[in-house]
Design an enzyme around this catalytic site. Structure first.
Site, PDB file in Angstrom:
ATOM      1  N   GLU A  42     -31.605  30.579  25.628  1.00  0.00           N
ATOM      2  CA  GLU A  42     -32.362  30.574  24.363  1.00  0.00           C
ATOM      3  C   GLU A  42     -33.268  29.354  24.386  1.00  0.00           C
ATOM      4  O   GLU A  42     -32.796  28.212  24.384  1.00  0.00           O
ATOM      5  CB  GLU A  42     -31.407  30.517  23.176  1.00  0.00           C
ATOM      6  CG  GLU A  42     -32.147  30.421  21.837  1.00  0.00           C
ATOM      7  CD  GLU A  42     -31.200  30.172  20.663  1.00  0.00           C
ATOM      8  OE1 GLU A  42     -30.014  30.567  20.732  1.00  0.00           O
ATOM      9  OE2 GLU A  42     -31.660  29.572  19.669  1.00  0.00           O
ATOM     10  N   ARG A  46     -39.441  24.801  19.081  1.00  0.00           N
ATOM     11  CA  ARG A  46     -39.548  23.556  18.305  1.00  0.00           C
ATOM     12  C   ARG A  46     -40.463  22.562  18.973  1.00  0.00           C
ATOM     13  O   ARG A  46     -40.543  21.406  18.545  1.00  0.00           O
ATOM     14  CB  ARG A  46     -38.162  22.916  18.143  1.00  0.00           C
ATOM     15  CG  ARG A  46     -37.186  23.767  17.388  1.00  0.00           C
ATOM     16  CD  ARG A  46     -35.867  23.048  17.206  1.00  0.00           C
ATOM     17  NE  ARG A  46     -34.805  23.988  16.995  1.00  0.00           N
ATOM     18  CZ  ARG A  46     -33.508  23.714  17.119  1.00  0.00           C
ATOM     19  NH1 ARG A  46     -33.114  22.504  17.457  1.00  0.00           N
ATOM     20  NH2 ARG A  46     -32.610  24.642  16.918  1.00  0.00           N
ATOM     21  N   LYS A 129     -25.832  35.462  14.432  1.00  0.00           N
ATOM     22  CA  LYS A 129     -25.589  34.054  14.730  1.00  0.00           C
ATOM     23  C   LYS A 129     -24.894  33.475  13.497  1.00  0.00           C
ATOM     24  O   LYS A 129     -25.371  33.665  12.367  1.00  0.00           O
ATOM     25  CB  LYS A 129     -26.935  33.374  14.990  1.00  0.00           C
ATOM     26  CG  LYS A 129     -26.914  31.857  14.987  1.00  0.00           C
ATOM     27  CD  LYS A 129     -28.228  31.310  15.533  1.00  0.00           C
ATOM     28  CE  LYS A 129     -28.400  29.833  15.208  1.00  0.00           C
ATOM     29  NZ  LYS A 129     -29.151  29.115  16.241  1.00  0.00           N
TER      30      LYS A 129
HETATM   31  C1  3PG Z   1     -29.541  24.762  17.128  1.00  0.00           C
HETATM   32  O1  3PG Z   1     -30.172  25.733  16.751  1.00  0.00           O
HETATM   33  O2  3PG Z   1     -29.931  23.604  17.048  1.00  0.00           O
HETATM   34  C2  3PG Z   1     -28.271  25.085  17.747  1.00  0.00           C
HETATM   35  O3  3PG Z   1     -27.444  25.518  16.763  1.00  0.00           O
HETATM   36  C3  3PG Z   1     -27.674  24.004  18.567  1.00  0.00           C
HETATM   37  O4  3PG Z   1     -26.751  23.287  17.873  1.00  0.00           O
HETATM   38  P1  3PG Z   1     -25.919  22.163  18.648  1.00  0.00           P
HETATM   39  O5  3PG Z   1     -26.895  21.136  19.127  1.00  0.00           O
HETATM   40  O6  3PG Z   1     -24.947  21.636  17.628  1.00  0.00           O
HETATM   41  O7  3PG Z   1     -25.233  22.847  19.787  1.00  0.00           O
END
Ligand code: 3PG
Length: 212
Positions: A42, A46, A129
């Site tokens: 994924e 961002r 999710k």
């Molecule tokens: C996100 O979208 O930032 C994910 O949920 C990752 O979260 P994490 O950094 O706590 O694994």
């Protein structure tokens, strides 16, 4: 016929959540995952290079690439055009669900309440999710949800890590988990491929223990 999100992620247990800030890191990182045994990625939208990273990885590797942090139709459209095969969103709007359906791209929409789950279940969706997992009640919340909503499955993300991912995967309603622990942003920026490879190997070894 288009694959559902369940079909697409059928053999996926762990989805690394990946933020790429330097396009030059996209292929070495994707190849590190692929060679180490994780083929579903994924890439979060961002950073300014995220769409180009999705395109590079889609065109040059056999990874199954999804776009994360998708908020709008435009995000989903750009991601699909770049080769993303699925969409992940932190939450959802009815419009985003309709937009993804009209683009024929599977979506893993973010939910954290029973009402959101019921609403999407009415629309025929059943894999979500669960975000942000740890601050939304984590394992206890997912266990509680499995009582009244046993037909729904989840990919918990947000606070999932090496120490707790097996506990999540042991739940009957958890299909897979997601998180950044395999390739934290600072390790990607520093091109620490060996460290990331070790993280993946360690995680897959732990996974093997429960799949014996
Ligand atoms: C996100 O979208 O930032 C994910 O949920 C990752 O979260 P994490 O950094 O706590 O694994």
């Amino acid at each position: 016929m288009n694959q559902s999100i369940e079909q697409l992620l059928d053999s996926t247990s762990v989805i690394p959540v990946i933020e790429i800030t330097d396009l030059a890191n996209a292929l070495p990182l994707a190849q590190t995952f692929y060679d180490s045994g994780i083929k579903t990625l994924e890439i979060v939208l961002r950073t300014p290079v995220a769409i180009d990273a999705i395109r590079l990885i889609s065109n040059n590797t056999n990874c199954l690439v999804g776009a994360g942090s998708v908020l709008t139709r435009s995000d989903a459209h750009l991601a699909k055009e770049a080769g993303a095969q699925f969409i992940v969103s932190p939450g959802f709007t009815p419009k985003l669900i309709t937009d993804c359906e009209s683009m024929a791209i599977p979506i893993l929409p973010g939910v954290s309440t029973a009402s959101e789950m019921m609403g999407l279940s009415e629309r025929g969706l059943s894999l979500f999710k669960f975000f942000p997992a740890s601050s939304s009640g984590g394992i206890d919340a997912l266990k509680a949800i499995s009582g009244p909503l046993p037909h729904l499955s989840f990919c918990p993300t947000g606070g999932v890590n090496k120490s707790n991912f097996l506990d999540y995967l042991a739940l009957t309603n958890v299909k897979c988990v997601g998180g950044s622990w395999l390739a934290p942003s600072h390790t990607i920026i520093a091109k620490q491929w060996e460290q990331i490879r070790n993280n993946i190997t360690e995680t897959l070894a732990l996974l093997d223990q429960i799949q014996l």
